[in-house]
Design an enzyme around this catalytic site. Structure first.
Site, mmCIF file in Angstrom:
data_model
loop_
_atom_site.group_PDB
_atom_site.id
_atom_site.type_symbol
_atom_site.label_atom_id
_atom_site.label_comp_id
_atom_site.label_asym_id
_atom_site.label_seq_id
_atom_site.Cartn_x
_atom_site.Cartn_y
_atom_site.Cartn_z
ATOM 1 N N HIS A 129 -1.910 53.577 -6.749
ATOM 2 C CA HIS A 129 -2.735 54.075 -5.642
ATOM 3 C C HIS A 129 -1.947 54.911 -4.626
ATOM 4 C CE1 HIS A 129 -5.981 51.977 -7.402
ATOM 5 N NE2 HIS A 129 -5.808 50.788 -6.855
ATOM 6 N N HIS A 200 -12.142 52.678 -2.945
ATOM 7 C CA HIS A 200 -11.854 51.358 -3.498
ATOM 8 C C HIS A 200 -12.725 50.268 -2.848
ATOM 9 C CE1 HIS A 200 -9.615 48.339 -5.581
ATOM 10 N NE2 HIS A 200 -8.628 49.144 -5.922
ATOM 11 N N GLU A 337 -14.301 52.235 -9.464
ATOM 12 C CA GLU A 337 -13.538 53.338 -8.878
ATOM 13 C C GLU A 337 -13.649 54.546 -9.802
ATOM 14 O OE1 GLU A 337 -9.503 51.467 -8.131
ATOM 15 O OE2 GLU A 337 -10.704 49.795 -8.825
HETATM 16 C C1 GLA Z 1 -7.131 48.734 -8.958
HETATM 17 C C2 GLA Z 1 -6.124 48.364 -9.966
HETATM 18 C C3 GLA Z 1 -5.927 46.905 -9.932
HETATM 19 C C4 GLA Z 1 -5.511 46.444 -8.566
HETATM 20 C C5 GLA Z 1 -6.502 46.880 -7.561
HETATM 21 C C6 GLA Z 1 -6.038 46.554 -6.170
HETATM 22 O O1 GLA Z 1 -8.373 48.328 -9.319
HETATM 23 O O2 GLA Z 1 -6.443 48.804 -11.258
HETATM 24 O O3 GLA Z 1 -4.983 46.532 -10.883
HETATM 25 O O4 GLA Z 1 -4.281 47.012 -8.256
HETATM 26 O O5 GLA Z 1 -6.733 48.261 -7.673
HETATM 27 O O6 GLA Z 1 -5.584 45.251 -6.022
#
Ligand code: GLA
Length: 373
Positions: A129, A200, A337
């Site tokens: 991210h 997110h 997402e």
């Molecule tokens: C995304 C990632 C997960 C986790 C979340 C945040 O969905 O794919 O593995 O890192 O973000 O916790």
């Protein structure tokens, strides 16, 4: 010339106001960051009473209230009462805008135009991210649009978190009269770079804090997904979902197969995978639908993106004290997402995430809310 353009602007404003006149927007203080930057929170309310609150820290959707089948409103996203909750280093991106690169980049590096770029490794050996200080951890500059939209701008400097080029990201939130939270993302750069923006939000259609999402019924218009290795980096394969616990092409309870003895489910501690959206061309397409039977709430997701990360809150552990005193246990929420595939810069066969000077990155995703009686 000046007169003409101001007349045109007046018409534009008038035109837009006619379309979205019923969206009311107000703003309030939401606290300060440790370096003293003021954070604001904007409340968007549409003519049906849906209410979205979005803060300038991380551009996060802090709350979203929608009615159930009896007209009872509930807040269906996870979040915190003030900016302080979002500043906790353990905060898992609740509602935030994610950039420059949503999801993971393997081994915290990629090669572009023959040059290797090194990024912070903030998830084992990989980058998650956007790195240590992604777009979820910066204050965005807000502007209220005449049509009721909220525009957020962030300029990320050349070399920020290791990424090349000055990237100007502009995200616009609208709460439409069709009960949609619509998010338009644009970005431009002054050097070749890679970009993959998303939101997110953690959803629970019973109301955030009201139990788990295992009984939510999910449809994903995705007949393939990208299997991962132990670091949750795509292996490069596009695997058909047919005959696997990843088949949500027909409405299926999220918890029905989540604990099956399946290698991919074990690696993700549940679902934490990139699903390739079945599409017949570019443009907006329905990728997901979620239903919750006790409240009747339905959420549909449309996007211009090629894929969606379906994540079942497998890293939630009930330790963060959130809005209204709630805590969020394991699998208390789901994320959808919309995105390009994780680690695309290292997979030439995946749809490209490269952006060059003169090009405009442009994607749209909307979440539409309704009820089924
Ligand atoms: C995304 C990632 C997960 C986790 C979340 C945040 O969905 O794919 O593995 O890192 O973000 O916790």
């Amino acid at each position: 010339m000046i007169e003409l353009s101001s007349v045109a602007a007046a018409f534009l404003i008038l035109g837009a106001a006619t379309v979205h006149a019923a969206t009311k927007v107000s703003k309030a203080d939401f606290g300060k960051t440790p370096d003293g930057a003021a954070v604001e929170i904007f409340t968007l309310t549409n003519e049906h009473g849906l209410e979205a609150r979005i803060c300038t820290y991380g551009g996060a959707v802090v709350s979203l209230k929608t009615p159930d089948k009896n007209g009872q409103m509930a807040d269906i996203v996870q979040g915190f009462d003030s900016v302080d909750g979002y500043l906790n280093p353990k905060e898992p991106y609740f509602g935030a805008l994610i950039g420059r690169y949503g999801n993971r980049i393997g081994h915290a590096q990629f090669t572009l135009d023959g040059k290797v770029y090194h990024l912070p490794a903030n998830d084992g050996a990989n980058t998650l991210h956007g790195g240590d200080k992604g777009f979820d951890k910066v204050v965005w500059t807000p502007r209220q649009l005449p049509d009721g939209g909220l525009e957020l701008t962030y300029i990320s400097k050349d070399g920020d978190e290791g990424f090349p080029g000055t990237l100007k990201a502009v995200v616009v939130y609208h709460l439409t009269s069709a009960n949609e939270l619509k998010i338009d993302y644009t970005a431009t750069t002054d050097k070749d770079t890679v970009v993959n923006l998303t939101n997110h939000s953690y959803w629970n259609l019973k109301g955030a804090g009201n139990g788990l999402i295992l009984d939510h019924i999910l449809t994903l218009h995705a007949s393939k997904f990208t299997p991962v290795d132990s670091g949750l980096i795509p292996t490069g394969e596009l695997k058909p979902v047919a005959g696997t616990p990843f088949d949500f092409t027909k409405p299926t309870a999220i918890g029905g197969r989540i604990d099956q003895n399946d290698e991919q489910l074990k690696l993700g501690h549940g679902y934490d995978h990139n699903f390739v959206i079945d599409r017949t061309g570019s443009g907006m397409t329905l990728c997901a639908r979620v239903e919750e039977s006790t409240t009747g709430r339905v959420m549909e997701v449309e996007t211009t993106e090629p894929a969606v990360q379906f994540y079942t809150g497998n890293f939630l552990d009930g330790t963060l004290k959130a809005k209204g005193g709630h805590v969020y246990p394991f699998r208390a929420a789901l994320c959808l997402e919309t995105q390009h595939y994780p680690d695309s810069p290292n997979h030439p066969s995946f749809p490209t995430t490269e952006l060059k000077p003169g090009q405009t990155y442009k994607t749209t995703t909307l979440y539409r809310f309704s009820v089924k009686k």
